[in-house]
Design a protein around this motif. Structure first.
Motif: not given
Ligand code: NI
Length: 276
Positions: A262-274
């Protein structure tokens, strides 16, 4: 059978936010789907992962579900990927949304005889998690005739042209998965009775509702959602009613998914958003 919408039907969909399709699959397919439903729901497949849950009840092993729902039923019954409903719905979705429309979700619902609960008024977009990158349309097909006695669909025409309205958990109960809109005017509802194997299709902003099942038989329905995925996120802020994951279903799904993933997917999504 390939269903070709008339230009009037396409205009009606975009004017009203919904459309009735008198027949989208054959009676033989409906019969076969009833058997599949009865098996999947009796076995409660996917309960541990949170794919099977009670949309409108507390969803504990002790309480019989009042509105059992199964996400991604074709994961548990691969033959569902080959049915005419899916082929026809995709063809119609492409006529409404364009050639890159694709399947984005799939739900099976069963309202048990006499106790099947109401599906409260809501907009499907209110369920979208943060970083959703499409707007969907939903096909809803009953596996037996439906009218107001057993919970046919009802819509507010034109509501798709407005914003996403405030929602909360059903009865404001944080244990429940389902959402309900509040403060909306639903006095001018249009009921859509249908034969088995007919369908409605509605936009993700269209306010809709289905009554309880007060009949003596089960009310089974199959939903397929289609959208055009974009490179940009449609939803960049979490709806407040989705920010807190407190239902029994949320907890099972979170446990099954695991904290690290869950944490990894959150990081990936945040990175994509940035990065976008
Ligand atoms: Ni809905």
């Amino acid at each position: 059978m390939t269903i070709v919408l008339t230009s009037d039907a396409i205009r009606e969909f975009w004017d009203q936010g919904f459309l009735v399709i008198p027949q989208i699959c054959t009676p033989q397919e409906v019969d076969r789907l009833c058997d599949v439903y009865d098996r999947l729901f009796a076995q409660r497949v996917g309960w541990q992962k949170g794919d099977f849950f009670d949309f409108a009840g507390p969803d504990t092993p002790e309480s019989p579900p009042v509105l059992p729902q199964l996400l991604d039923p074709s994961r548990y019954e691969p033959s569902l990927k080959k049915i005419a409903f899916r082929t026809n719905a995709l063809a119609i979705a492409r006529q409404l949304l364009g050639p890159s429309a694709e399947l984005v979700f799939e739900h099976a619902m069963l309202k048990p005889p006499r106790i099947g609960a109401e599906t409260p008024w809501h907009q499907d977009e209110a369920f979208y998690p943060i970083y959703t990158n499409y707007q969907s349309i939903t096909f809803w097909m009953p596996l037996q005739p439906v009218d107001r006695l057993n919970g046919c669909m009802e819509f507010i025409a034109g509501s798709h042209a407005g914003p996403v309205l405030p929602h909360r958990r059903i009865n404001n109960d944080p244990r429940l998965h389902g959402l309900e809109v509040y403060g909306a005017d639903v006095s001018q509802a249009v009921s859509c009775p249908l034969p088995a194997g007919g369908a409605t299709v509605h936009h993700c902003r269209t306010l809709h509702h289905a009554g309880p099942n007060l009949s003596e038989g089960p009310r089974r329905a199959y939903s397929l959602g289609f959208g055009v995925r974009s490179r940009a996120f449609t939803l960049r802020t979490e709806f407040p009613w989705n920010a807190v994951r407190t239902s029994a279903r949320d907890q099972r799904a979170d446990e099954a998914q695991g904290a690290i993933r869950r944490y990894m997917s959150h990081l990936r999504k945040t990175a994509r958003a940035i990065l976008r």
